[in-house]
Design a protein around this motif. Sequence first.
Motif, PDB file in Angstrom:
ATOM      1  N   SER A 151      44.663  41.528  50.574  1.00  0.00           N
ATOM      2  CA  SER A 151      45.163  42.256  49.802  1.00  0.00           C
ATOM      3  C   SER A 151      44.999  41.596  48.161  1.00  0.00           C
ATOM      4  CB  SER A 151      46.309  42.707  49.545  1.00  0.00           C
ATOM      5  OG  SER A 151      46.535  43.356  49.165  1.00  0.00           O
ATOM      6  N   LEU A 152      45.442  40.768  48.064  1.00  0.00           N
ATOM      7  CA  LEU A 152      45.722  40.190  46.597  1.00  0.00           C
ATOM      8  C   LEU A 152      44.066  39.555  45.969  1.00  0.00           C
ATOM      9  CD1 LEU A 152      49.537  37.907  47.402  1.00  0.00           C
ATOM     10  CD2 LEU A 152      48.481  40.395  45.407  1.00  0.00           C
ATOM     11  N   LEU A 153      43.653  38.889  47.478  1.00  0.00           N
ATOM     12  CA  LEU A 153      41.981  38.700  46.504  1.00  0.00           C
ATOM     13  C   LEU A 153      40.972  39.095  46.330  1.00  0.00           C
ATOM     14  CD1 LEU A 153      40.102  35.424  47.023  1.00  0.00           C
ATOM     15  CD2 LEU A 153      39.480  36.892  49.221  1.00  0.00           C
ATOM     16  N   ALA A 154      41.364  40.638  46.881  1.00  0.00           N
ATOM     17  CA  ALA A 154      40.517  41.418  46.404  1.00  0.00           C
ATOM     18  C   ALA A 154      40.651  41.819  45.571  1.00  0.00           C
ATOM     19  CB  ALA A 154      40.255  42.724  47.249  1.00  0.00           C
ATOM     20  N   GLY A 155      42.153  42.002  44.829  1.00  0.00           N
ATOM     21  CA  GLY A 155      43.069  42.408  43.488  1.00  0.00           C
ATOM     22  C   GLY A 155      42.025  41.272  42.493  1.00  0.00           C
ATOM     23  N   ALA A 156      42.942  39.790  42.945  1.00  0.00           N
ATOM     24  CA  ALA A 156      42.489  39.278  41.816  1.00  0.00           C
ATOM     25  C   ALA A 156      40.756  39.061  40.814  1.00  0.00           C
ATOM     26  CB  ALA A 156      43.288  37.513  42.217  1.00  0.00           C
ATOM     27  N   VAL A 157      39.573  38.733  42.753  1.00  0.00           N
ATOM     28  CA  VAL A 157      38.936  39.349  42.276  1.00  0.00           C
ATOM     29  C   VAL A 157      38.165  39.851  41.379  1.00  0.00           C
ATOM     30  CG1 VAL A 157      36.516  39.725  42.491  1.00  0.00           C
ATOM     31  CG2 VAL A 157      38.316  37.798  43.642  1.00  0.00           C
ATOM     32  N   THR A 158      38.912  41.507  41.087  1.00  0.00           N
ATOM     33  CA  THR A 158      38.486  42.276  40.865  1.00  0.00           C
ATOM     34  C   THR A 158      39.587  42.893  39.150  1.00  0.00           C
ATOM     35  OG1 THR A 158      39.961  43.837  42.427  1.00  0.00           O
ATOM     36  CG2 THR A 158      37.482  43.968  42.827  1.00  0.00           C
ATOM     37  N   ASN A 159      40.589  41.982  39.196  1.00  0.00           N
ATOM     38  CA  ASN A 159      41.450  42.472  38.120  1.00  0.00           C
ATOM     39  C   ASN A 159      42.139  41.257  37.752  1.00  0.00           C
ATOM     40  OD1 ASN A 159      43.286  43.657  36.147  1.00  0.00           O
ATOM     41  ND2 ASN A 159      44.837  44.076  37.497  1.00  0.00           N
ATOM     42  N   PRO A 160      41.553  40.071  37.554  1.00  0.00           N
ATOM     43  CA  PRO A 160      41.767  38.492  37.322  1.00  0.00           C
ATOM     44  C   PRO A 160      43.148  38.227  35.783  1.00  0.00           C
ATOM     45  CG  PRO A 160      39.395  38.465  37.053  1.00  0.00           C
ATOM     46  CD  PRO A 160      39.990  39.688  37.069  1.00  0.00           C
ATOM     47  N   PHE A 161      42.626  38.844  35.151  1.00  0.00           N
ATOM     48  CA  PHE A 161      43.206  39.314  33.785  1.00  0.00           C
ATOM     49  C   PHE A 161      43.567  39.899  33.185  1.00  0.00           C
ATOM     50  CE2 PHE A 161      39.522  36.471  34.036  1.00  0.00           C
ATOM     51  CZ  PHE A 161      40.160  34.777  34.790  1.00  0.00           C
ATOM     52  N   ARG A 162      44.195  40.766  34.110  1.00  0.00           N
ATOM     53  CA  ARG A 162      44.448  42.057  33.539  1.00  0.00           C
ATOM     54  C   ARG A 162      44.421  43.404  32.703  1.00  0.00           C
ATOM     55  NH1 ARG A 162      50.804  41.728  30.366  1.00  0.00           N
ATOM     56  NH2 ARG A 162      49.016  40.635  29.245  1.00  0.00           N
ATOM     57  N   ASN A 163      42.782  42.619  33.168  1.00  0.00           N
ATOM     58  CA  ASN A 163      42.000  44.013  32.419  1.00  0.00           C
ATOM     59  C   ASN A 163      40.850  44.255  33.232  1.00  0.00           C
ATOM     60  OD1 ASN A 163      40.718  41.652  31.786  1.00  0.00           O
ATOM     61  ND2 ASN A 163      40.817  41.334  29.360  1.00  0.00           N
ATOM     62  N   GLY A 164      41.068  44.248  33.751  1.00  0.00           N
ATOM     63  CA  GLY A 164      39.639  44.425  34.788  1.00  0.00           C
ATOM     64  C   GLY A 164      40.092  46.452  35.811  1.00  0.00           C
ATOM     65  N   TYR A 165      39.389  46.146  36.885  1.00  0.00           N
ATOM     66  CA  TYR A 165      40.208  46.875  37.539  1.00  0.00           C
ATOM     67  C   TYR A 165      41.309  47.548  37.515  1.00  0.00           C
ATOM     68  CZ  TYR A 165      34.518  48.111  38.423  1.00  0.00           C
ATOM     69  OH  TYR A 165      33.403  48.634  37.518  1.00  0.00           O
ATOM     70  N   TYR A 166      42.162  49.020  37.404  1.00  0.00           N
ATOM     71  CA  TYR A 166      43.410  48.950  38.321  1.00  0.00           C
ATOM     72  C   TYR A 166      43.746  50.227  37.437  1.00  0.00           C
ATOM     73  CZ  TYR A 166      45.504  47.757  33.243  1.00  0.00           C
ATOM     74  OH  TYR A 166      45.183  48.141  31.588  1.00  0.00           O
ATOM     75  N   GLN A 167      44.679  51.097  38.294  1.00  0.00           N
ATOM     76  CA  GLN A 167      45.131  52.153  37.593  1.00  0.00           C
ATOM     77  C   GLN A 167      46.400  51.936  37.397  1.00  0.00           C
ATOM     78  OE1 GLN A 167      46.475  54.949  40.750  1.00  0.00           O
ATOM     79  NE2 GLN A 167      46.084  56.777  39.178  1.00  0.00           N
ATOM     80  N   GLY A 168      47.617  52.751  35.661  1.00  0.00           N
ATOM     81  CA  GLY A 168      48.415  53.096  35.916  1.00  0.00           C
ATOM     82  C   GLY A 168      48.930  51.905  34.404  1.00  0.00           C
ATOM     83  N   PRO A 169      49.952  51.509  33.912  1.00  0.00           N
ATOM     84  CA  PRO A 169      50.431  50.393  33.056  1.00  0.00           C
ATOM     85  C   PRO A 169      50.095  49.080  33.441  1.00  0.00           C
ATOM     86  CG  PRO A 169      52.586  50.933  34.653  1.00  0.00           C
ATOM     87  CD  PRO A 169      51.321  52.011  34.759  1.00  0.00           C
ATOM     88  N   THR A 170      49.477  48.065  32.394  1.00  0.00           N
ATOM     89  CA  THR A 170      48.737  46.863  32.417  1.00  0.00           C
ATOM     90  C   THR A 170      49.899  46.777  33.142  1.00  0.00           C
ATOM     91  OG1 THR A 170      47.668  47.325  30.378  1.00  0.00           O
ATOM     92  CG2 THR A 170      48.607  45.254  31.043  1.00  0.00           C
TER      93      THR A 170
END
Length: 313
Positions: free
Chosen positions: A231-250
């Motif tokens: 789960s975290l690996l998928a998140g880290a690769v696609t949103n590593p620096f808080r400005n990649g892929y995500y939904q909702g507040p930063t």
Amino acid sequence: MGFSQTSKTTLPLARVVLVIHLTLLPQCYATRKLSSLYQPPPNLLKYHKGALLEGDLHVSIFWYGIFSSSQKSIISDFLLSLNSPSKPQQQPSVSQWWTIVDSLIQKAGKSPTRILLSTQITDERCSLGKTLKKSDIFKLARGIKPFYAGLTIVLTSQDVAVEGFCMSNCGFHGSDPETKSVFIWVGNSVSQCPGQCAWPFHQPLYGPQTPPLIAPNGDVGADGMVINIASLLAGAVTNPFRNGYYQGPTDAPLEVASACSGIYGKGAYPGYAGKLLQDPTTKCSYNAHGVNGRKYLLPALLDPETSTCSTIV
């Protein structure tokens, strides 16, 4: 720091959210929530035009505390499975699961991420003690001297307590602003909070009290860690620096895996992981084949094409 380093290899193979700003320390923001059961998927995972972990990604592992050779093999084989071609009889596979992550990377015009398992360090004596703060995780990640723009996975053994572990999260990922590298931390919850961080291989602490599933590799702690690492690996690769892929507040983003917490197969609902595969001999439950005959249970990911939680079974 009193730890030993194994030989370096380069083999083919990248749950409530928290933001911490520390001077000369990491940004720690995306975490794997406790006892994550089914949650309805959001409508859209938006790309915020930031850097992603694309191309060859060197992944190092810091084993903090005592891990058996079997536990190390379970986790290392998962990482090696991410980019390993699978035979038709080995479907569904870990590499098939990873294609959703690659689809997000390519949708942003980037090169697919290829995981390269690199340096591994073991610190069985726990040089920073057995009660760690989040800032200590950053120190350990830096201690492995990661590749520039690489990724370090810090894993703590079952007798190591980490700030927030079992109270607010099962792991988190963050970044080092100086080296542009990223790190993930996951703890072995088997003796601290398996009902929260190793579900569905242990009866949940809260919610419907369904019988636990049999772990695919016979180790509730390590198999639970694989779920959180994935789960975290998928998140880290696609949103590593808080400005990649995500939904909702930063400062409280839902990422590609955290948006689908608690879903592992079709028909999942609170207390039920979904329809899974079962080994006829061991009766273990799984949804993906890996290298060396391994079987794993991996979380659903938010499919960018359908904006729904996609499972591979």
